[in-house]
Motif scaffolding. Sequence first.
Motif, PDB file in Angstrom:
ATOM      1  N   ASP A 225       0.821  -1.209   0.000  1.00 58.09           N
ATOM      2  CA  ASP A 225       0.000   0.000   0.000  1.00 58.09           C
ATOM      3  C   ASP A 225       0.857   1.262   0.000  1.00 58.09           C
ATOM      4  OD1 ASP A 225      -2.304  -1.423  -0.117  1.00 58.09           O
ATOM      5  OD2 ASP A 225      -2.824  -1.222   1.990  1.00 58.09           O
ATOM      6  N   TRP A 228       1.952   1.632  -3.643  1.00 61.94           N
ATOM      7  CA  TRP A 228       0.893   2.141  -4.522  1.00 61.94           C
ATOM      8  C   TRP A 228       0.574   3.603  -4.220  1.00 61.94           C
ATOM      9  CZ3 TRP A 228       0.185  -0.002  -8.858  1.00 61.94           C
ATOM     10  CH2 TRP A 228       0.210  -1.386  -9.020  1.00 61.94           C
ATOM     11  N   LEU A 400      -4.958   4.221 -10.338  1.00 64.69           N
ATOM     12  CA  LEU A 400      -4.164   3.282  -9.539  1.00 64.69           C
ATOM     13  C   LEU A 400      -4.397   3.398  -8.041  1.00 64.69           C
ATOM     14  CD1 LEU A 400      -0.747   3.297 -11.435  1.00 64.69           C
ATOM     15  CD2 LEU A 400      -2.548   1.571 -11.502  1.00 64.69           C
ATOM     16  N   ARG A 403      -5.690   0.446  -6.042  1.00 63.13           N
ATOM     17  CA  ARG A 403      -4.861  -0.716  -5.722  1.00 63.13           C
ATOM     18  C   ARG A 403      -4.471  -0.721  -4.242  1.00 63.13           C
ATOM     19  NH1 ARG A 403      -2.895  -3.399 -10.239  1.00 63.13           N
ATOM     20  NH2 ARG A 403      -2.426  -4.979  -8.653  1.00 63.13           N
ATOM     21  N   LYS A 405      -5.203  -1.241  -0.554  1.00 62.54           N
ATOM     22  CA  LYS A 405      -6.230  -2.136   0.021  1.00 62.54           C
ATOM     23  C   LYS A 405      -6.550  -1.864   1.486  1.00 62.54           C
ATOM     24  CE  LYS A 405      -6.513  -4.358  -3.863  1.00 62.54           C
ATOM     25  NZ  LYS A 405      -7.673  -4.114  -4.741  1.00 62.54           N
TER      26      LYS A 405
END
Length: 408
Positions: A225, A228, A400, A403, A405
């Motif tokens: 995370d 991302w 994006l 992505r 979570k």
Amino acid sequence: MSTTEASPAETAVPTRWILAFCLATVATFVGWYGPLQILLGTQADLIDPADKEAILALVAGIGALFSMIANPLWGALSDRTTSRFGQRIPWVAGGALAGAGGLMVLATAESTAGMIVGWSLTQIALNAPFAALSAAIPDQVPLAKRGVAGGYFGVAQTVGVLGGTGLAYAGGTVLSGYAACAAFVVLGSLPFVLLRRDRTIAAAPTWDTRAFLRGFWISPREHPDFAWAWLTRFLINLGNAIALLYLLFYLKDQVRVSDPEGGVVVLTGVYAVALLGTVLIGGYWSDRVGRRRVFVAGSGVVMSVAAMLLAVWPTWPGALVAATVLGVSFGIYTSVDFALITQVLPAAADRGKDLGVINIANTLPQVLAPVVAAPIVGRLGGYPALYTVSAGVGLLGAALVFRIKTVR
């Protein structure tokens, strides 16, 4: 008064700290954006009008490269500072003084090399207070209030952009513009330093150079995370950097306004007013509903719309509308994305360093933007193509964000 590690979750943040924090942030951004919005471009034009775009791209790119290295380094050093004044305050004070010195070096530069030296010194120095101030929010503010705190941070940054642009323009000359910005950098940082509310630690974490260098690599496997979130911020900021690098020249050469420097001031003011109308609302709303990703993605999409307006409507009214749309969307993005970032940091003990790594996603686009923008403007379609590319990069970043979570 100093605070301890546990205090942010237990003690309400005083209004005086918020005001002093915001003023120090304003001062840092005055030091950055007076040059970026007006003074560097004006200097480049004075040195060589025929090659001004290349000079500005070179100076901005090298300065951003130093900024990219400096921010996580200062953050890591502040994580390990055991001063009785606190972890962050010494870096705010020292960085402000050194940043003012860098601006005065720039004020006397009469060549491209002189501009590179002055701007690199300024970037290195001002990243010390920026890294320290970024880490001060998770140090001092409870998790449930960080959307609003990010909003205040965004307000202060925007006021700094506007103030720096205004001081640079009102100065009348390059020398007086830099001097005004340098003075504000120092004076605006004083209340935060003198308040002396900061977290202190009794013993510094062990310095491990190899671990520090590894910390620059965001492992998608270990901290997906965090990785991302970094990539999302990088792409959205790259889209904006591509769009804003040549704004002065866009107004001068494409829109053909009679006073391009004044036009930048007006557009910055319109942008700032629009941003201020949404930055606190976006953070507060995100805190209330407990969601971050949809706000970040939505604002990224709307930022791309602003870039496309500049591509297809290269007029003064079009620029005004684009500035308004960008301000509204960037206000929401600024507050909510910062709150999202603080929720995916790998370790509390390394907040300064990890936020510095995240801030590479702000500064690396400044290095890459000249590489991308210069050939597009010169040979590959001009300003319409430039702003179309900007919109596309921003849209990819917005997509994006989903992505991530562990954050809703």
